[in-house]
Design a protein around this motif. Sequence first.
Motif: not given
Length: 532
Positions: A381-385, A511-522
């Motif tokens: 899911t995170m890779i696809m996001a 923070v330059m671009d939010y598109r560069g990371a995906v967060k899992n709340p854990g």
Amino acid sequence: MTIEQMIARQQELLNAARSAGRNMTREEAAEFDSLQRSIDAARAAGAGIAHGGQSSTPAAPANNTPEGQRQQTPAAGEGGNGGQDPQNAQRAIEAERQRIRSIEDLCTEFGLDARSYIDNGSTEEQVRAAVLEHLRSQHSPVATGIQVTDTQEDKFRRAAADSLLMRSGMTLERPEDGARSLMGMSIRDLAIECLQRDGSSESNLNRRSSDELYTMMARGFYNPEASFPAILDQTIEKAYKEGYRKVAVTFDKFTKKGSLKDFKKHDNYYVAGPVGEFYEVPENGELKHDIFKDDKLPQRQLKTYGRQFTLSRKAFIDDDIGLVTSLPARYAAAARKTINKQVYQILINNSNIYDGAALFGKEHKNLLASGTGVTQEAMQTMIMALANQKDQFGESIIINPATIVVPSGMKFDMYTLFFSPTINTSDNTQAVNPLYQYRDSIEVVEDPTINALCGGLGNVMPWFLIGDPGDTDFIEVDYLNGQEIPNIRRMEAPGQLGFIWDIYLDWGISVMDYRGAVKNPGIKVDTKLKLV
């Protein structure tokens, strides 16, 4: 040897060179000059004997080529002593001396051997051309003529600084010569040595108390020639650079390093938008005009961070070498740790960024709805996001996963997930693991800073998938003029007994671009077994 004999010997040297079609060698020229000095001294003392009413000074080459030598050799019978004109001969001697001196100066300056150029009759211009060719072949810049050489005092100061570092237990790859022989010296011994080298008029420094020596050292605090403060400066500089280099941090594994030239807000950073698609142009049709866009990126600004530490009078008297070595290294490490903590605070706190929305959230499509542990489904899911993000202009972009950032304790599961060729499924106990192909392309970064910011083990801790910096910028850490090693400055504070240093560094995190990371709340992260 009489004047006549000396002149005859000079003529033999010249004739030998001319017969061989060359200039005199260095040894011949040196002998020629020695003879000339003896002749001049003898004449000055009134010991000269006239030959046919004219001077019998022999000739030397008028220029630097064998041909020039042959042209200057007069025919027999043209003047006394083999036809030599005294004035021309003297000028020829001076020209040869000047040629040799110039060639030696050039070759010495650029590290070449002058002997071959002197012996083969090269002109000054030919030697200059050889120097340029040598520099070109070595890819070296042309020297300015200014050479800076180390004095014995410079070498002693470096050796003393290295000895203090090695005495404290620090390993140096290339310590200065003589550093090991100084390792047995205490700070007091070093102070006495420095006072003696600085020309102290005190004859019984060994009888002075440590307190008295400290007072004498303090007098030279602002003296740029004083050895002791300079040695402390060099020691502390090496110590804090070593501490800065060795500290364990992880922020630089997924952030980009940047540079700013001042402390102003830099808000004129734009990204060019895409041009329009190409449309088919029918026969005799018109090309449609395209207007491209650009978009403003977030502001960047530097701030200054620093601390101050002191080598106190007490530490000097107690010979506390650790304050000169370990303390600066710890402060330098603290600078890197501070940057590391600030970067992770951005990830954990999830504050609003440049567009007014939270870094991770629904608006940015980079936050999983519910937290999970390390599972195949979560990773997919995170890779696809990450891969399905669009740029500022609504165009699809390709962001490849590069780094997984996890709290301490979660890396074990990551290794199991990526390095197992097969996995168990409900239908197959040896199913192919699709994440196995990412084992070399995705780096797993584990940092206990996440644990600390989330309250420690037993609490819910998020983890993150971050894209390749080459595909998109996520977080950028800027430094003033790109300098990421802290500055250090010795100073004096009123009312404090000791040598004081300021250590500071300028940086800014954006923070330059939010598109560069995906967060899992854990999920909650804990150990398998309870600790006492």
